[in-house]
Design a protein around this motif. Structure first.
Motif, mmCIF file in Angstrom:
data_model
loop_
_atom_site.group_PDB
_atom_site.id
_atom_site.type_symbol
_atom_site.label_atom_id
_atom_site.label_comp_id
_atom_site.label_asym_id
_atom_site.label_seq_id
_atom_site.Cartn_x
_atom_site.Cartn_y
_atom_site.Cartn_z
ATOM 1 N N THR A 110 -17.558 -44.832 -48.253
ATOM 2 C CA THR A 110 -16.194 -44.312 -48.389
ATOM 3 C C THR A 110 -15.666 -43.779 -47.058
ATOM 4 O OG1 THR A 110 -16.916 -42.074 -49.018
ATOM 5 C CG2 THR A 110 -16.645 -43.700 -50.784
ATOM 6 N N ALA A 111 -16.231 -44.240 -45.945
ATOM 7 C CA ALA A 111 -15.762 -43.815 -44.630
ATOM 8 C C ALA A 111 -14.603 -44.705 -44.188
ATOM 9 C CB ALA A 111 -16.914 -43.817 -43.625
ATOM 10 N N PHE A 112 -14.559 -45.051 -42.917
ATOM 11 C CA PHE A 112 -13.393 -45.726 -42.362
ATOM 12 C C PHE A 112 -13.492 -47.247 -42.475
ATOM 13 C CE2 PHE A 112 -13.625 -41.595 -40.198
ATOM 14 C CZ PHE A 112 -12.390 -41.091 -40.567
ATOM 15 N N ILE A 113 -12.425 -47.914 -42.048
ATOM 16 C CA ILE A 113 -12.320 -49.367 -42.173
ATOM 17 C C ILE A 113 -13.523 -50.072 -41.545
ATOM 18 C CG2 ILE A 113 -10.990 -51.375 -41.406
ATOM 19 C CD1 ILE A 113 -8.482 -49.557 -41.573
ATOM 20 N N GLY A 114 -13.834 -49.710 -40.300
ATOM 21 C CA GLY A 114 -14.941 -50.370 -39.614
ATOM 22 C C GLY A 114 -16.262 -50.201 -40.316
ATOM 23 N N ASP A 115 -16.476 -49.033 -40.920
ATOM 24 C CA ASP A 115 -17.730 -48.784 -41.632
ATOM 25 C C ASP A 115 -17.859 -49.697 -42.848
ATOM 26 O OD1 ASP A 115 -18.621 -46.420 -40.048
ATOM 27 O OD2 ASP A 115 -16.762 -45.575 -40.826
ATOM 28 N N VAL A 116 -16.752 -49.907 -43.548
ATOM 29 C CA VAL A 116 -16.781 -50.802 -44.707
ATOM 30 C C VAL A 116 -17.043 -52.237 -44.269
ATOM 31 C CG1 VAL A 116 -15.436 -51.718 -46.647
ATOM 32 C CG2 VAL A 116 -15.267 -49.293 -46.046
ATOM 33 N N ILE A 117 -16.399 -52.650 -43.181
ATOM 34 C CA ILE A 117 -16.606 -54.015 -42.697
ATOM 35 C C ILE A 117 -18.075 -54.236 -42.356
ATOM 36 C CG2 ILE A 117 -16.056 -55.656 -40.870
ATOM 37 C CD1 ILE A 117 -13.285 -54.281 -40.685
ATOM 38 N N LEU A 118 -18.677 -53.313 -41.627
ATOM 39 C CA LEU A 118 -20.094 -53.467 -41.268
ATOM 40 C C LEU A 118 -20.975 -53.464 -42.509
ATOM 41 C CD1 LEU A 118 -20.363 -51.230 -38.066
ATOM 42 C CD2 LEU A 118 -20.223 -53.732 -38.207
ATOM 43 N N ALA A 119 -20.570 -52.727 -43.529
ATOM 44 C CA ALA A 119 -21.361 -52.673 -44.766
ATOM 45 C C ALA A 119 -21.359 -53.995 -45.512
ATOM 46 C CB ALA A 119 -20.843 -51.554 -45.660
ATOM 47 N N THR A 120 -20.404 -54.882 -45.221
ATOM 48 C CA THR A 120 -20.386 -56.175 -45.922
ATOM 49 C C THR A 120 -21.607 -57.021 -45.574
ATOM 50 O OG1 THR A 120 -19.045 -57.268 -44.200
ATOM 51 C CG2 THR A 120 -17.867 -56.199 -46.027
ATOM 52 N N ALA A 121 -22.309 -56.676 -44.508
ATOM 53 C CA ALA A 121 -23.563 -57.379 -44.205
ATOM 54 C C ALA A 121 -24.565 -57.217 -45.341
ATOM 55 C CB ALA A 121 -24.157 -56.859 -42.893
ATOM 56 N N LEU A 122 -24.517 -56.081 -46.030
ATOM 57 C CA LEU A 122 -25.424 -55.861 -47.150
ATOM 58 C C LEU A 122 -25.076 -56.764 -48.329
ATOM 59 C CD1 LEU A 122 -25.774 -53.301 -45.339
ATOM 60 C CD2 LEU A 122 -26.383 -52.078 -47.440
ATOM 61 N N LEU A 123 -23.785 -57.052 -48.484
ATOM 62 C CA LEU A 123 -23.377 -57.995 -49.533
ATOM 63 C C LEU A 123 -23.944 -59.380 -49.260
ATOM 64 C CD1 LEU A 123 -19.630 -56.945 -49.869
ATOM 65 C CD2 LEU A 123 -21.477 -56.441 -51.490
ATOM 66 N N GLU A 124 -23.900 -59.803 -47.990
ATOM 67 C CA GLU A 124 -24.470 -61.103 -47.630
ATOM 68 C C GLU A 124 -25.977 -61.118 -47.881
ATOM 69 O OE1 GLU A 124 -22.506 -63.729 -46.691
ATOM 70 O OE2 GLU A 124 -20.917 -62.306 -47.210
ATOM 71 N N TYR A 125 -26.621 -60.044 -47.501
ATOM 72 C CA TYR A 125 -28.080 -59.966 -47.663
ATOM 73 C C TYR A 125 -28.470 -60.009 -49.143
ATOM 74 C CZ TYR A 125 -32.872 -58.351 -47.104
ATOM 75 O OH TYR A 125 -34.242 -58.248 -47.141
ATOM 76 N N LEU A 126 -27.786 -59.212 -49.958
ATOM 77 C CA LEU A 126 -28.107 -59.204 -51.386
ATOM 78 C C LEU A 126 -27.825 -60.553 -52.034
ATOM 79 C CD1 LEU A 126 -26.743 -55.678 -52.342
ATOM 80 C CD2 LEU A 126 -29.125 -56.425 -52.484
ATOM 81 N N HIS A 127 -26.741 -61.211 -51.612
ATOM 82 C CA HIS A 127 -26.410 -62.520 -52.178
ATOM 83 C C HIS A 127 -27.497 -63.535 -51.849
ATOM 84 C CE1 HIS A 127 -24.094 -65.921 -53.562
ATOM 85 N NE2 HIS A 127 -24.194 -66.490 -52.374
ATOM 86 N N GLN A 128 -28.054 -63.446 -50.668
ATOM 87 C CA GLN A 128 -29.093 -64.396 -50.260
ATOM 88 C C GLN A 128 -30.441 -64.088 -50.902
ATOM 89 O OE1 GLN A 128 -28.966 -67.126 -48.319
ATOM 90 N NE2 GLN A 128 -26.770 -67.015 -47.907
ATOM 91 N N THR A 129 -30.766 -62.805 -51.036
ATOM 92 C CA THR A 129 -32.103 -62.437 -51.507
ATOM 93 C C THR A 129 -32.160 -62.211 -53.017
ATOM 94 O OG1 THR A 129 -31.647 -60.101 -51.019
ATOM 95 C CG2 THR A 129 -32.726 -61.413 -49.298
ATOM 96 N N GLN A 130 -31.028 -61.807 -53.637
ATOM 97 C CA GLN A 130 -30.981 -61.549 -55.080
ATOM 98 C C GLN A 130 -29.674 -62.104 -55.647
ATOM 99 O OE1 GLN A 130 -31.981 -57.337 -55.950
ATOM 100 N NE2 GLN A 130 -32.564 -57.214 -53.795
ATOM 101 N N PRO A 131 -29.507 -63.416 -55.613
ATOM 102 C CA PRO A 131 -28.208 -64.013 -55.971
ATOM 103 C C PRO A 131 -27.761 -63.744 -57.397
ATOM 104 C CG PRO A 131 -29.913 -65.701 -55.768
ATOM 105 C CD PRO A 131 -30.512 -64.445 -55.234
ATOM 106 N N GLY A 132 -28.650 -63.389 -58.290
ATOM 107 C CA GLY A 132 -28.259 -63.140 -59.678
ATOM 108 C C GLY A 132 -27.901 -61.696 -59.969
ATOM 109 N N THR A 133 -27.961 -60.835 -58.956
ATOM 110 C CA THR A 133 -27.717 -59.418 -59.172
ATOM 111 C C THR A 133 -26.247 -59.075 -58.932
ATOM 112 O OG1 THR A 133 -29.965 -58.869 -58.460
ATOM 113 C CG2 THR A 133 -28.355 -57.079 -58.455
#
Length: 356
Positions: free
Chosen positions: A14-37
């Motif tokens: 819930t911080a600033f714009i840049g922090d959210v953008i960098l956090a999207t790397a976790l979405l990519e990681y989870l999609h690759q490692t746990q695609p059904g979650t």
């Protein structure tokens, strides 16, 4: 992974714009490692547009920090508990998001050890700034145990080439792409450069006088687009008014964040500060020249595009860096970390980008 991982994951940033953008790397990681979650994402009000149409996000939760802040926090906790998440991960070190995580009721509650509510986490991860580790790497450590061997595969297609980092990524919608295409058409067929000249913090912002020198020196064949949000429109209008250069277009306040990223993707080069537009470039792999004034890349927030160069003062200043974040004024009054940067340093990056 534990069986709870099959249940939905909630990421909190819930911080600033840049922090959210960098956090999207976790979405990519989870999609690759746990695609059904299923993955939900909690952001502050105003940043939800970054995740509009994101293919790896099931639902976006929003916290309005400006109105009825703490009642809103309590309502969010009830909503989170009712969702029965398998894992809740806070990427922040502040008490508010630690509170949501610790009392979420999730079997896995993960965050950084510096969070005041770390005692309520099932796993607290060390957080170190200044050792050269990127923020994306610090965040990814929240998703796996180092001792478990659950790491990025060096051959995986979702990694940054030559790195073990998962790239942050935004997904422009058709509307974003159309808006970017209309903006690019204003270049009238000329190649273009984007300049995002502003920052929330004075000491992270390359001064107007320095931007004017660059605009005057850029090769004549380029159209230059000035980018920023609605709060930056006046500063960009003033920069435009003070520049005698032709083919400069002020787009500040006219494009959404993700549409701006789509436009930057097509630029020959994007000149940015150590601020949110730099992270927009990283999230769409746009060519980047990041100008660092009071801060340094070693803090871990540097550009991640395939073509990314950092420009900073060419000599040592004992006062630099003066802090992790920017200031409203140079603490010593001279702001040499910005004024000592030479225009030729910026032009050299453009010449290299043109060869690419």
């Amino acid at each position: 992974m534990p069986a709870a991982s099959a249940r939905a994951v909630l990421l909190i940033q819930t911080a600033f714009i840049g922090d959210v953008i960098l956090a999207t790397a976790l979405l990519e990681y989870l999609h690759q490692t746990q695609p059904g979650t299923p993955v939900d994402f909690l952001v502050r009000k105003g940043n939800e547009s970054l995740l509009l149409g994101h293919p790896h996000v099931r639902r976006v939760l929003v916290w309005d920090k400006k109105q009825d802040k703490y009642r809103g926090l309590w309502r969010l906790l009830q909503q989170i508990r009712q969702a029965h998440y398998g894992r809740v991960v806070t990427l922040q070190r502040f008490a508010s998001t630690g509170f949501l995580t610790a009392f979420s009721g999730a079997p896995e509650r993960v965050g950084f050890h510096k969070n005041p509510f770390a005692w309520g986490f099932t796993r607290a991860v060390p957080h170190v700034i200044g050792d050269g580790r990127h923020e994306v790497a610090r965040n990814l450590a929240l998703l796996y145990h180092e001792e478990s061997g659950m790491r990025n595969d060096e051959n995986s297609s979702f990694l940054i080439p030559g790195s073990s980092l998962t790239r942050p990524r935004l997904y422009p919608t058709d509307t974003d792409e159309s808006a970017a295409a209309l903006a690019a058409a204003r270049a009238e067929g000329r190649p273009y450069i984007c300049v995002a000249p502003t920052s929330v913090w004075f000491t992270k912002q390359f001064p107007e006088e320095q931007w004017l020198k660059l605009l005057a020196a850029l090769p004549a064949q380029y159209t230059v687009f000035l980018l920023g949000g609605p709060p930056d429109a006046a500063a960009c209008a003033q920069l435009l008014a003070r520049s005698a250069r032709p083919h400069v277009v002020n787009l500040a306040g006219q494009l959404s964040l993700v549409a701006s990223a789509a436009l930057m993707r097509g630029a020959v080069l994007n000149y940015v500060n150590d601020s949110a537009p730099m992270h927009l470039c990283s999230a769409v792999d746009a060519p980047t020249c990041a100008v660092y004034c009071s801060t340094v890349p070693a803090f871990g927030f540097g550009p991640l595009s395939s073509f990314a160069r950092v420009v900073e003062v060419p000599h040592v200043l004992e006062c630099r860096p003066c802090g992790l974040h920017g200031y409203k004024a140079c603490p010593l009054g001279h702001f040499r970390c910005a004024h000592d940067i030479q225009t030729q340093q910026l032009l050299a990056v453009l010449a290299e980008a043109e060869r690419q």
